[in-house]
Motif scaffolding. Structure first.
Motif, short mmCIF file in Angstrom:
data_model
loop_
_atom_site.label_atom_id
_atom_site.label_comp_id
_atom_site.label_asym_id
_atom_site.label_seq_id
_atom_site.Cartn_x
_atom_site.Cartn_y
_atom_site.Cartn_z
N ALA A 164 0.90 -1.31 0.11
CA ALA A 164 -0.13 -0.04 0.19
C ALA A 164 0.86 1.18 -0.13
N HIS A 194 -2.54 -1.28 -3.12
CA HIS A 194 -3.55 -0.29 -2.87
C HIS A 194 -2.87 1.11 -2.87
N GLU A 206 -6.35 2.08 4.97
CA GLU A 206 -5.40 1.07 4.72
C GLU A 206 -5.44 0.00 5.87
N ALA A 209 -8.10 -2.40 5.20
CA ALA A 209 -7.67 -3.47 3.94
C ALA A 209 -6.71 -4.20 4.59
#
Length: 220
Positions: A164, A194, A206, A209
């Protein structure tokens, strides 16, 4: 052995998450994120937050600070000193071995890193002959990305990866991270990628996720 900060979410943990901080921080940096990340239904986890050694950092005028490697230039293809990366990979491997000695199976160990710590996470993952449960690389890049294929150990690419990055990251441009992600995919890694509208940091979306991704590891 590196000094660490540790938290256990329950008795007799059967999972370990080793989390590497960024440049100039220490093992306390991400410890407060545990209550935000952990979900009630999860198995007991031991979180291990190591302190990187202090070393002189070239781009910071040689100032000593906690760092996983020296940053010798602004060119991302050569900015990480190879000797420092190798030293930190060996220190992380020692932490992984200690978790095994404490009764945690390799496929129940997740390695997470932010920024410099994420670079060490990916470098460690490339060279693992026995796979971990997963690798998490936050706001980071793959060191020596052009030589990644030569560094890849057979079977290492079976480890799942979560990456991410912030689209407004002024420290590591998102394009650098995306290039690392593409190289990992070309090497056969299953990468969940991401992007978030943030700088060099983490955000709540984040962490959620990441929680979903970790849930999938526990379910597997």
């Amino acid at each position: 052995m590196l000094e660490t900060v540790e938290q256990e979410t329950g008795a007799s943990p059967q999972w370990s998450i080793i989390w590497l901080h960024g440049l100039g921080a220490d093992g306390h940096d991400f410890a407060p994120i545990v209550p935000e990340l952990v979900r009630p239904q999860w198995p007991a986890i031991r979180f291990v937050f190591p302190h990187a050694p202090k070393r002189a950092v070239t781009i910071n005028n040689g100032m000593p600070m906690r760092a996983w490697y020296d940053i010798v230039s602004m060119d991302f293809r050569s900015r990480a000193d190879a000797a420092g990366v190798a030293e930190s990979v060996a220190q992380v491997e020692a932490l992984i071995a200690r978790e095994q000695e404490r009764g945690i199976a390799l496929d129940h160990i997740v390695l997470i890193g932010f920024s410099q710590g994420g670079a060490i996470t990916l470098a460690t993952g490339l060279q693992r002959r026995e796979k971990l449960a997963g690798l998490v690389a936050l706001s980071t890049y793959l060191p020596e990305v052009d030589a990644a294929a030569a560094q890849l150990v057979a079977g290492a690419n079976t480890q799942p990866v979560f990456m991410a990055h912030g689209t407004g990251d002024p420290v590591i441009p998102v394009q650098i991270a995306e290039h690392s992600m593409q190289v990992l995919k070309q090497l056969g890694f299953a990468v969940e990628w991401h992007r978030y509208p943030m700088a060099h940091q983490v955000c709540g979306e984040e962490i959620h996720a990441l929680g979903d991704w970790l849930q999938a590891r526990f379910d597997a």
